[in-house]
Enzyme design. Sequence first.
Site, short mmCIF file in Angstrom:
data_model
loop_
_atom_site.label_atom_id
_atom_site.label_comp_id
_atom_site.label_asym_id
_atom_site.label_seq_id
_atom_site.Cartn_x
_atom_site.Cartn_y
_atom_site.Cartn_z
N SER A 169 0.74 -1.30 0.03
CA SER A 169 -0.03 0.00 -0.14
C SER A 169 0.84 1.10 0.13
O SER A 169 2.04 1.14 0.46
CB SER A 169 -0.89 -0.10 1.37
OG SER A 169 -1.37 1.32 1.46
N TYR A 182 -2.91 -0.91 10.28
CA TYR A 182 -2.76 -1.37 8.88
C TYR A 182 -1.48 -0.67 8.44
O TYR A 182 -0.78 -1.43 7.73
CB TYR A 182 -3.72 -0.60 8.32
CG TYR A 182 -4.08 -0.83 6.87
CD1 TYR A 182 -4.48 -1.99 6.17
CD2 TYR A 182 -3.45 0.19 5.82
CE1 TYR A 182 -4.75 -2.07 4.85
CE2 TYR A 182 -3.59 0.07 4.65
CZ TYR A 182 -4.13 -1.32 3.86
OH TYR A 182 -4.10 -1.38 2.63
N LYS A 186 1.88 -2.67 6.66
CA LYS A 186 2.32 -2.63 5.27
C LYS A 186 3.99 -2.12 5.31
O LYS A 186 4.63 -2.40 4.32
CB LYS A 186 1.31 -1.67 4.58
CG LYS A 186 -0.02 -2.05 4.44
CD LYS A 186 -0.11 -3.30 3.50
CE LYS A 186 -1.44 -3.67 3.23
NZ LYS A 186 -1.73 -4.92 2.43
C1 BGC Z 1 -6.19 1.45 1.91
C2 BGC Z 1 -7.24 2.15 1.37
C3 BGC Z 1 -6.94 3.82 1.11
C4 BGC Z 1 -5.61 3.79 0.26
C5 BGC Z 1 -5.04 5.24 0.04
C6 BGC Z 1 -5.01 1.54 0.72
O1 BGC Z 1 -3.89 0.72 1.17
O2 BGC Z 1 -6.77 0.08 1.67
O3 BGC Z 1 -8.32 2.22 2.20
O4 BGC Z 1 -7.94 4.65 0.28
O5 BGC Z 1 -4.65 3.02 0.88
O6 BGC Z 1 -5.06 6.01 1.29
#
Ligand code: BGC
Length: 284
Positions: A169, A182, A186
Site C-alpha cells: 500500500s 494497517y 504494510k
Molecule cells: C487502503 C485504502 C486507502 C488507500 C489510500 C489503501 O492501502 O486500503 O483504504 O484508500 O490505501 O489511502
Amino acid sequence: MAKKKEKFSQAAMPSCPPRPVLQGQKALVTGASSGIGRAVAIALGEAGADVMVNYRGQREQAEKTAAEASRHGSRAVVFRADVSREEDVRVMFDNALAEFGRLDILVNNAGIQIDRPFDETSLEDWRKVIDVNLTGQFLCAREAVRIFKRQGVVKEVSRAAGKIICISSVHEEIPWAGHVNYAASKGGVKLLMKSVAQEVAPHRIRVNSIAPGAIRTPINEEAWKTPEAYEELLKMIPCQRIGEPAEIGRAAVWLASDDSDYVHGITLFVDGGMTLYPGFENEK
Ligand code: BGC
C-alpha cells in the site's frame, strides 16, 4: 491555472487485448473474491495463467472471479483458506500443486483494515490486522519459496524459478493516523518483501511489491461513494482520479512476466501520484 477535476474516474482501459505473456504458468492469488485480488486473478487468467482463487468467507464471489479469470481458456479453481493460519496455508499450497502440478506465481493480496483511533485499538484489533496482512504474507511466501526452490528454472515456462508479488500500500511509506495497525502491517510487508527478495534472488526467484493508492474497491468505499467524499479524496491524488482495480491487475501481469525479469525487490507504486506529497504542490 485551476485544475480540471473529473467527477468520477474513466476506467483507463488498455487499447489492445492482453498478450498471453503468462501462457502455461500457474498462479495463486490470495484474497481474490473481491477488490484488487479479484482484478489481479482475472488479469493473470487473461494473460494465460491458470489461477487458484483463494477466499476466506465469500465462496460465491470467489466463483465469479474464477469464472471471469477462465473466460479466455485458462483454468481457474477456488480454494478456501485463512492465510493467517499455518495449517490452512500448507493445505492450500498442497492443493495448488495437486491441481496444477506446479506453481509459478504467488500474489500475496489478502488484507483487512480495522480502523480505530490509536488509543482505542485493542490488542485483538492489532493482532487481527497484523496476522492477516503481514503474517499471512509471510506464511504464503514461505510455502511459495519452498516450492520454487524445489522446482528450479524450467526455461520453457519462465526465466525465473518463481515470482512473488506482495500487495502492499502507499501506507508502507505514508503514515496513516487512525489506521496505525494497517500502516504498521504494510511497513512490515515492505521489508519482508525486500529481505526475502535479497535472500532468494540467487535462486532466480523474484519478489516484488505493488503499492496501490486509492483504488475503487469495497475496502475504501467510504472514500469514494459520495461526490463529497470523492472531492475530498482527490485532494490527495495529483492525477485527479481514483484508480481502478484492473490497473493493479495489469501491473501484476508485468511483474509476474519475463518482461520484468531483471526486476527484484522493488515496490511499484500505482497511486496516481499520492506519494508525491500533493499538499506541497502550491508552495512557493
Ligand atoms: C487502503 C485504502 C486507502 C488507500 C489510500 C489503501 O492501502 O486500503 O483504504 O484508500 O490505501 O489511502
